[in-house]
Write a protein that holds these residues in place. Sequence first.
Motif: not given
Length: 549
Positions: A399-403, A528-532, A346-349
Amino acid sequence: MSKRLPQRGGAERPVGEPSGAAPATGTPGDGTAAATGPAGPLPHWTNPLRDQGDRRLPPVAGPCGLVVFGVTGDLSRKKLMPAVYDLANRGLLPPGFSLVGFARRDWADEDFSQIVYEAVKEHARTPFREEVWRQLADGMRFVPGDFSDDTAFKQLRHAVEDLDAARGTSGNYAFYLSVPPKFFPAVVRQLKKHGLANAPEGSWRRAVIEKPFGRDLASAHELNAVVHEVFGPDQVFRIDHYLGKETVQNILALRFANTMFEPIWNRSFVDHVQITMAEDIGIGGRAGYYDGIGAARDVIQNHLLQLLALTAMEEPASFDAQSLLAEKLKVLKAVRGPADLGRDTVRGQYAAGWQGGEQVVGYLEEDGIDPGSVTDTYAAVKLEIDNRRWAGVPFYLRTGKRLGRRVTEIAVVLQRAPHSPFDTEATEELGRNAIVIRVQPDEGVTVRFGSKVPGTSMEIRDVTMDFAYGESFTESSPEAYERLILDVLLGDANLFPRHQEVEESWKILDPIEEYWAAHGRPAPYASGGWGPEEADEMLARDGRSWRRP
């Protein structure tokens, strides 16, 4: 610059000199040689207790210097310069240690010293001491120029030779390339051209390279070839600052110094492993670097696959660099990527949302980002390891930003008990047992297990046992860059990925990146959440769920 500090003149005693210590002796270049200066030898102090085998005391670097390319960047200001000062303040650098900065600035030595002074005052971990600063500042030099400037590199060579004579660095230098990878070839070839890569007899020269180590397997292979034209494999230290963190090193201690964990550290007891590196910030001012790189290349290829290797590796014959490399390579070679890239990656933005009580913009609205960018700011993958220990155990990396919060952890989630004598109602709030290694920010280890709730009925709920570094040890953990810079100066390569590891990691990630490039846009997720949602669905299909740290 208008501000000046007194920069010249030695301290009353050399940096790191213990009371009553005697000067060490040794042969040049072996890390124990006494330094020499214009007035004779400068004493290189060692701790006699460590010489007698007291491992509680850290080793002290021998005569040496550090040359930093890109010394005006954020990494240098916030991490490298403070780390050098903290090492000096802890007595781990030799009295004649020298620091040379190289950058495109029209500065004198005093200007450079002022910049380092301000960085140290703002970011150093240890208290500021004037006598330590004066001793360190006396060995600072600055060379202005760009990477194609032959005159600048001639001046750099003269600076190194002058410091050998004045500070007794014995020809021992590490060259820290704190610059974008596109400049690596130019720098290392200039070092070779001007004789800086060649150590005098009995001395050493080393190159320190910051990630990213390429953007795919082909570029990594090309980069390694260029660097190894000039420096041998044992002279190249690739910095992955995560490997310098105390809790990452503690993975090895937790597993191999205790008998309670290793017997269950396998497919017979482990259900799955989750490795998470979450950030609560956006890209900040890194648009120029980050766009086109993305979360998977920036974090999974290096940090998370290194954590996977340390978590899954077999016990090494010893903890020297070659033994660790051998076991980590075995694991990386055994990693099998997803059979179905559409289901198991999964990839998210990140989109606009609320973070820490403030409304923040989405990735595509950040300054410097192309509104049509398909760069991933979130990545999750499911990997498996084809060996006897881990066959059938999925490793979920994300991994992610804005989590939701800043956290890095490794969660080894155990299987449920094969038989439970308790009523379903008694254990309905009982989750799976887990061993969680917290890398940051609250370094430590948590063990989660079920315990009876006080009362007359049999009710079982999850409880935790916590080990926290800050509560168990009186000394605070050093910054990762302190440990890694000292290891470079000591020639200890244990915590540095070798080129084989880098290339094996790209072999794992490249098929995923190629699939993503051919299949649409990243999934949006609210800041602010935990991803898609797609990431939750990926684990739900396996009957599992992500931990919420």
